[in-house]
Design a protein around this motif. Structure first.
Motif, PDB file in Angstrom:
ATOM      1  N   ASN A 270      95.650  31.731 -60.324  1.00 38.27           N
ATOM      2  CA  ASN A 270      94.359  32.252 -60.768  1.00 38.27           C
ATOM      3  C   ASN A 270      93.165  31.438 -60.278  1.00 38.27           C
ATOM      4  O   ASN A 270      92.055  31.609 -60.779  1.00 38.27           O
ATOM      5  CB  ASN A 270      94.326  32.340 -62.293  1.00 38.27           C
ATOM      6  CG  ASN A 270      95.347  33.328 -62.821  1.00 38.27           C
ATOM      7  OD1 ASN A 270      96.152  33.036 -63.683  1.00 38.27           O
ATOM      8  ND2 ASN A 270      95.340  34.544 -62.280  1.00 38.27           N
ATOM      9  N   GLY A 271      93.385  30.556 -59.297  1.00 38.22           N
ATOM     10  CA  GLY A 271      92.290  29.884 -58.613  1.00 38.22           C
ATOM     11  C   GLY A 271      91.538  28.891 -59.479  1.00 38.22           C
ATOM     12  O   GLY A 271      91.932  28.548 -60.591  1.00 38.22           O
TER      13      GLY A 271
ATOM     14  N   THR B 190      84.774  27.724 -64.280  1.00 33.76           N
ATOM     15  CA  THR B 190      85.215  28.696 -65.284  1.00 33.76           C
ATOM     16  C   THR B 190      85.619  30.035 -64.677  1.00 33.76           C
ATOM     17  O   THR B 190      85.802  31.005 -65.413  1.00 33.76           O
ATOM     18  CB  THR B 190      84.096  28.941 -66.316  1.00 33.76           C
ATOM     19  OG1 THR B 190      82.942  29.471 -65.651  1.00 33.76           O
ATOM     20  CG2 THR B 190      83.732  27.648 -67.037  1.00 33.76           C
ATOM     21  N   ARG B 191      85.757  30.124 -63.368  1.00 33.41           N
ATOM     22  CA  ARG B 191      86.147  31.395 -62.746  1.00 33.41           C
ATOM     23  C   ARG B 191      87.666  31.545 -62.753  1.00 33.41           C
ATOM     24  O   ARG B 191      88.390  30.616 -62.403  1.00 33.41           O
ATOM     25  CB  ARG B 191      85.632  31.475 -61.313  1.00 33.41           C
ATOM     26  CG  ARG B 191      86.034  32.751 -60.578  1.00 33.41           C
ATOM     27  CD  ARG B 191      85.367  32.855 -59.224  1.00 33.41           C
ATOM     28  NE  ARG B 191      83.920  33.017 -59.373  1.00 33.41           N
ATOM     29  CZ  ARG B 191      83.077  33.140 -58.348  1.00 33.41           C
ATOM     30  NH1 ARG B 191      83.531  33.101 -57.104  1.00 33.41           N
ATOM     31  NH2 ARG B 191      81.784  33.288 -58.575  1.00 33.41           N
TER      32      ARG B 191
ATOM     33  N   ARG C 259      84.714  35.209 -65.816  1.00 40.32           N
ATOM     34  CA  ARG C 259      83.729  34.251 -65.328  1.00 40.32           C
ATOM     35  C   ARG C 259      83.480  33.110 -66.316  1.00 40.32           C
ATOM     36  O   ARG C 259      82.673  32.232 -66.044  1.00 40.32           O
ATOM     37  CB  ARG C 259      82.399  34.953 -65.020  1.00 40.32           C
ATOM     38  CG  ARG C 259      82.483  35.968 -63.881  1.00 40.32           C
ATOM     39  CD  ARG C 259      81.111  36.531 -63.556  1.00 40.32           C
ATOM     40  NE  ARG C 259      81.171  37.548 -62.510  1.00 40.32           N
ATOM     41  CZ  ARG C 259      81.099  37.283 -61.204  1.00 40.32           C
ATOM     42  NH1 ARG C 259      80.986  36.036 -60.802  1.00 40.32           N
ATOM     43  NH2 ARG C 259      81.153  38.261 -60.304  1.00 40.32           N
ATOM     44  N   ASN C 260      84.158  33.131 -67.437  1.00 41.42           N
ATOM     45  CA  ASN C 260      83.913  32.095 -68.460  1.00 41.42           C
ATOM     46  C   ASN C 260      85.213  31.599 -69.085  1.00 41.42           C
ATOM     47  O   ASN C 260      85.290  31.393 -70.293  1.00 41.42           O
ATOM     48  CB  ASN C 260      82.963  32.619 -69.539  1.00 41.42           C
ATOM     49  CG  ASN C 260      83.476  33.876 -70.210  1.00 41.42           C
ATOM     50  OD1 ASN C 260      84.538  34.385 -69.863  1.00 41.42           O
ATOM     51  ND2 ASN C 260      82.729  34.367 -71.172  1.00 41.42           N
ATOM     52  N   GLN C 261      86.248  31.402 -68.263  1.00 41.51           N
ATOM     53  CA  GLN C 261      87.519  30.891 -68.744  1.00 41.51           C
ATOM     54  C   GLN C 261      87.593  29.389 -68.478  1.00 41.51           C
ATOM     55  O   GLN C 261      87.725  28.951 -67.349  1.00 41.51           O
ATOM     56  CB  GLN C 261      88.684  31.602 -68.048  1.00 41.51           C
ATOM     57  CG  GLN C 261      90.051  31.134 -68.511  1.00 41.51           C
ATOM     58  CD  GLN C 261      90.277  31.381 -69.988  1.00 41.51           C
ATOM     59  OE1 GLN C 261      90.302  32.529 -70.440  1.00 41.51           O
ATOM     60  NE2 GLN C 261      90.447  30.303 -70.744  1.00 41.51           N
ATOM     61  N   SER C 262      87.513  28.606 -69.548  1.00 44.58           N
ATOM     62  CA  SER C 262      87.510  27.148 -69.395  1.00 44.58           C
ATOM     63  C   SER C 262      88.885  26.653 -68.959  1.00 44.58           C
ATOM     64  O   SER C 262      89.927  27.178 -69.374  1.00 44.58           O
ATOM     65  CB  SER C 262      87.119  26.486 -70.709  1.00 44.58           C
ATOM     66  OG  SER C 262      87.192  25.071 -70.597  1.00 44.58           O
TER      67      SER C 262
ATOM     68  N   ASP D  24      84.254  28.186 -51.385  1.00 46.23           N
ATOM     69  CA  ASP D  24      85.530  28.654 -51.919  1.00 46.23           C
ATOM     70  C   ASP D  24      85.274  29.834 -52.845  1.00 46.23           C
ATOM     71  O   ASP D  24      84.572  29.691 -53.857  1.00 46.23           O
ATOM     72  CB  ASP D  24      86.218  27.512 -52.679  1.00 46.23           C
ATOM     73  CG  ASP D  24      87.507  27.959 -53.350  1.00 46.23           C
ATOM     74  OD1 ASP D  24      88.113  28.939 -52.873  1.00 46.23           O
ATOM     75  OD2 ASP D  24      87.911  27.337 -54.349  1.00 46.23           O
ATOM     76  N   ILE D  25      85.850  30.994 -52.538  1.00 46.34           N
ATOM     77  CA  ILE D  25      85.577  32.189 -53.339  1.00 46.34           C
ATOM     78  C   ILE D  25      86.223  32.118 -54.713  1.00 46.34           C
ATOM     79  O   ILE D  25      85.888  32.906 -55.598  1.00 46.34           O
ATOM     80  CB  ILE D  25      86.052  33.463 -52.613  1.00 46.34           C
ATOM     81  CG1 ILE D  25      87.572  33.437 -52.406  1.00 46.34           C
ATOM     82  CG2 ILE D  25      85.325  33.627 -51.297  1.00 46.34           C
ATOM     83  CD1 ILE D  25      88.131  34.739 -51.850  1.00 46.34           C
ATOM     84  N   TYR D  26      87.170  31.194 -54.921  1.00 46.09           N
ATOM     85  CA  TYR D  26      87.854  31.091 -56.209  1.00 46.09           C
ATOM     86  C   TYR D  26      87.218  30.056 -57.133  1.00 46.09           C
ATOM     87  O   TYR D  26      87.658  29.881 -58.270  1.00 46.09           O
ATOM     88  CB  TYR D  26      89.327  30.746 -55.992  1.00 46.09           C
ATOM     89  CG  TYR D  26      90.059  31.770 -55.162  1.00 46.09           C
ATOM     90  CD1 TYR D  26      90.281  33.054 -55.643  1.00 46.09           C
ATOM     91  CD2 TYR D  26      90.508  31.461 -53.884  1.00 46.09           C
ATOM     92  CE1 TYR D  26      90.934  34.003 -54.884  1.00 46.09           C
ATOM     93  CE2 TYR D  26      91.164  32.404 -53.113  1.00 46.09           C
ATOM     94  CZ  TYR D  26      91.373  33.675 -53.614  1.00 46.09           C
ATOM     95  OH  TYR D  26      92.019  34.616 -52.862  1.00 46.09           O
ATOM     96  N   THR D  27      86.201  29.346 -56.663  1.00 44.13           N
ATOM     97  CA  THR D  27      85.496  28.349 -57.472  1.00 44.13           C
ATOM     98  C   THR D  27      84.061  28.799 -57.650  1.00 44.13           C
ATOM     99  O   THR D  27      83.359  29.037 -56.658  1.00 44.13           O
ATOM    100  CB  THR D  27      85.533  26.960 -56.787  1.00 44.13           C
ATOM    101  OG1 THR D  27      86.881  26.553 -56.621  1.00 44.13           O
ATOM    102  CG2 THR D  27      84.795  25.931 -57.622  1.00 44.13           C
ATOM    103  N   GLY D  28      83.614  28.925 -58.893  1.00 47.41           N
ATOM    104  CA  GLY D  28      82.244  29.363 -59.093  1.00 47.41           C
ATOM    105  C   GLY D  28      81.911  29.667 -60.539  1.00 47.41           C
ATOM    106  O   GLY D  28      82.618  29.274 -61.460  1.00 47.41           O
TER     107      GLY D  28
END
Length: 248
Positions: free
Chosen positions: A38-39, A57-58, A68-71, A221-225
């Motif tokens: 899940n990046g 949190t992405r 977009r808000n998963q710690s 990185d498209i999985y970090t943001g």
């Protein structure tokens, strides 16, 4: 009728039965993968009297953003924080199990578990599932008995070591070279070496480097943001701050 040995050539391919009739489906293979990645990125830095733990949190799957808000950070005790990346299902299962073990320990001994004991417990927990591992990459951080920040790095099956800095996740290839240069002082011939178990920077400078690392990774990185969470751990406890990252 009987078939003579001469008519059975070992070089002749084995002939199967006739092709299935129209409308009848032929052999079909099915697969099931219990894992997903899940990046996201998590990072930790050990200082002389502090520790920093950060994560975005992405939560993604393939090219889809699921949240977009998963710690990725979990506070285990007053001075211990666990950062975990990988498959969210296994992350949630592992976190629930660790919290239950910590509560059981506190009820038995009348005090919270210290960070070095938590580090060993986490290693044992991961190793116990080595034949069907938790698909997680963990970084445990806190304050040791001498008041020095500590960071423990893990692989999915429980091998661990104490390090100064560690980063894992989809942004690791982008961030690790920066940490090696700034914190480990690699490729700096005239720079002084950092302390054995911590970095040489103070809290403000170390926090600024961590922020820069995440801002840079979030652009590439498209999985970090989305949002960056930063936990600063000192002898007084844990302080959590959030900063906006790239939301594209």
């Amino acid at each position: 009728r009987a078939v003579s040995k001469a008519s059975m050539s070992c070089t002749e391919p084995l002939r199967l039965s006739a092709a299935p009739k129209a409308g009848v489906r032929g052999p079909h293979e099915r697969r099931f993968n219990p894992y997903d990645h899940n990046g996201g990125t998590v990072l930790a830095v050990a200082g002389t009297n502090f520790a920093i733990v950060a994560g975005d949190t992405r939560m993604s799957s393939g090219f889809n953003i699921l949240s977009r808000n998963q710690s990725k950070l979990l506070q285990l005790t007053a001075t211990t924080v666990l950062a975990t990346g990988g498959f969210r299902g296994d992350v949630s299962t592992l976190q629930k199990l660790l919290k239950a073990k910590l509560v059981e320990y506190e009820h038995k001994h009348g005090e919270p578990m210290k960070v070095h004991a938590i580090a060993q417990m986490l290693a044992n927990t991961l190793y116990g599932r080595r034949f069907f591992p938790y698909y997680t990459w963990n970084i445990l951080s806190g304050m040791d008995e001498n008041g020095v920040g500590c960071v423990y790095s893990y692989d999915p099956v429980g091998n661990y070591e104490r390090v100064r800095v560690n980063v894992t996740g989809s942004g690791e290839p982008l961030i690790q070279p920066l940490l090696d240069n700034q914190f480990e002082r690699q490729h700096q011939q005239l720079a002084s070496k950092p302390p054995p178990l911590s970095v040489g920077q103070d809290l403000a400078e170390a926090t600024a480097i961590v922020k820069d690392a995440f801002y840079s990774a979030g652009e590439r990185d498209i999985y970090t943001g989305d949002t960056m969470e930063v936990c600063v751990i000192t002898k007084d406890g844990v302080k959590l701050e959030s900063f906006e990252l790239n939301v594209d």
